[in-house]
Design an enzyme around this catalytic site. Structure first.
Site, short mmCIF file in Angstrom:
data_model
loop_
_atom_site.label_atom_id
_atom_site.label_comp_id
_atom_site.label_asym_id
_atom_site.label_seq_id
_atom_site.Cartn_x
_atom_site.Cartn_y
_atom_site.Cartn_z
N LYS A 218 12.80 -8.98 3.92
CA LYS A 218 11.54 -8.26 3.74
C LYS A 218 11.08 -7.70 5.08
CE LYS A 218 6.64 -9.12 2.63
NZ LYS A 218 5.63 -10.11 2.25
N GLU A 267 -7.09 -13.63 4.61
CA GLU A 267 -5.94 -14.47 4.96
C GLU A 267 -6.19 -15.38 6.16
OE1 GLU A 267 -1.15 -13.92 5.85
OE2 GLU A 267 -2.33 -12.27 5.03
N GLU A 311 7.98 -12.03 -2.73
CA GLU A 311 7.29 -11.83 -1.46
C GLU A 311 6.47 -13.07 -1.09
OE1 GLU A 311 5.23 -8.29 -0.20
OE2 GLU A 311 5.92 -7.25 -2.01
N GLU A 446 -0.06 1.30 -2.83
CA GLU A 446 -0.62 0.00 -2.47
C GLU A 446 -1.41 0.09 -1.17
OE1 GLU A 446 1.03 -4.33 -1.01
OE2 GLU A 446 1.97 -3.46 -2.80
#
Length: 463
Positions: A218, A267, A311, A446
């Site tokens: 990724k 986060e 992910e 996104e």
């Protein structure tokens, strides 16, 4: 609201100081519970514009507002890692501090952040922040639950007189007595998406690399939105708008002269309190629905989506492996749940562990950053590809931002849903995880969704 001068503590600090090595007097005063840190932040504008910060956790159990800079740590020495440099600074500070602080979140405390990639040359707009910038504030207002405290951090020399304390008290009283300034965020003239074609081309290249490689899983690709305002924006107004329009987020603002870095991020990177470690795994995203039914449908689809679950798994796996180096008794939520913000929802899991005695939060944060949610997997290879593909410096975007005390307790969030404004020009950042089955046009969409929270805060048009 008057504050009592700490005369005995002041004399102790003078005895502790030398002409070459002054002491730090850090005295804490309990305040009325109706004292609001975000209002004081705004009222301190005239006296301390360019030297303020604000932080609030998603649970709203801890709020910090700082104004004035007693000392700062600027990581400008490329020969030394910024995390290690701050650790050295804090260790030296602790040796010369005299304080009456007993409550966590009060006393000598540094607030600031680190650059996403210190190996990358710093772009012009990020020069004031370098590889890391942290403030030890003159005034720190801390709200814990219902309790409110004021910390005053003052450098003291052996021959200082009480009038030094009296002058600082006078500064504080001016803030308390100041009128709340008029605030508005309506000066946005243009908001232009940047590097759209380059983003799509880079996404295609990275997907090809992912399909050809057994090692690369990724890569998180970011892009920017350029902003132009009719005048310099008010950081207090930005803060108020974030608090009014966002939810389940860390709120942060940090001024450095004419520069303002701000955001509302969902986060957490890591929090340490005594021997307890807390982290979270946030990855995978979907937009919010316009109706309750559509929102539930989108959320349920996210919980079952193979790409987003993969992910998220990379993040969980990396955080678990990293924390095992520093902690025992590690526990992770059994399965992801939805973390919902106003414009976007994510897959989310909690992580808890018991910290070993010989490690501190800076060592943990350095090892965790960047998680696969912001860098990719594996970390070093993904960051090398980001460095090669992205033409602009991310600066503090995606880096750790938060606070740390002299016991190395503190908390760092990941500085996403964020932007930088200098004078009347600004930039917003958004990123997304590219995996082998990504569709570039969907990833572009996104990032459009991820621009929306801060664009909304700044008065721009959102979809």
């Amino acid at each position: 609201m008057g504050i009592t001068l700490p005369l005995a503590l002041f004399e102790q600090a003078k005895r502790h100081a030398t002409k070459d090595k002054p002491a730090l007097l850090s005295w804490v005063h309990e305040c009325p519970q109706d004292l609001a840190p975000h209002l004081l932040y705004q009222k301190a504008k005239d006296a301390f514009s360019g030297e303020r910060f604000f932080w609030q956790n998603p649970e709203m159990t801890l709020t910090l507002a700082g104004f004035g800079v007693t000392e700062q740590y600027l990581a400008a020495d490329k020969a030394k890692d910024a995390f290690s440099g701050l650790e050295d600074k804090i260790n030296a500070l602790k040796l010369r501090t005299v304080t009456n602080a007993t409550e966590k979140g009060t006393g000598p405390l540094y607030f600031g952040g680190f650059k996403f990639d210190p190996e990358r040359e710093t772009d012009k707009e990020w020069q004031a922040f370098k590889d890391g910038l942290f403030y030890l504030p003159l005034f720190l207002v801390t709200k814990k639950g219902k309790e409110v405290f004021l910390t005053v951090n003052l450098v003291v020399y052996p021959d200082d007189e009480v009038k030094k304390l009296e002058a600082v008290r006078g500064q504080w009283e001016k803030i308390i007595d100041a009128k709340r300034p008029e605030m508005e965020v309506d000066a946005l003239i243009t908001a232009k998406e940047l590097e759209t074609d380059e983003f799509l081309e880079n996404a295609r290249d990275i997907i090809a690399l992912l399909k050809d490689s057994e090692d690369l899983h990724k890569v998180v690709l970011s892009r920017r939105m350029g902003l132009r305002f009719s005048k310099q924006i008010d950081s207090g107004a930005v803060l108020q708008k974030m608090m009014d329009t966002q939810e389940n987020s860390y709120f942060f603002v940090m001024e450095k002269g004419a520069a303002l870095f701000f955001g509302a991020t969902p986060e957490r990177l890591v929090a340490v309190s005594e021997d307890k470690i807390h982290s979270s795994c946030v990855a995978g995203s979907a937009r919010r629905g316009s109706t309750k039914e559509e929102d539930e449908q989108l959320g349920n689809a996210l919980l079952k989506d193979a790409k987003n679950l993969r992910e998220h798994h990379y993040v969980v796996e990396m955080i678990e492996e990293t924390l095992q180096q520093f902690a025992d008794d590690l526990t992770i939520s059994s399965e992801p749940v939805l973390l919902k913000n106003r414009d976007i929802q994510h897959l989310y899991m909690n992580v808890h562990a018991k910290k070993r005695n010989d490690v501190n939060i800076l060592q943990i944060a350095r090892a965790l950053h960047p998680t696969p949610a912001l860098g990719g997997s594996p970390k070093d290879l993904a960051r090398a590809i980001i460095r090669m593909k992205e033409t602009s410096d991310r600066g503090f975007y995606g880096g750790p931002i938060g606070f740390i005390d002299t016991d190395f307790d503190g908390e760092f969030a990941v500085a996403i849903r964020s932007g930088l404004v200098i004078d009347a020009l600004g930039v917003l950042y958004a990123g997304c995880g590219i995996v082998s089955d990504s569709v570039p046009e969907e990833e572009l969409q996104e990032t459009k969704v991820k621009f929306q929270p801060m664009l909304r805060v700044l008065g721009g048009n959102v979809e």
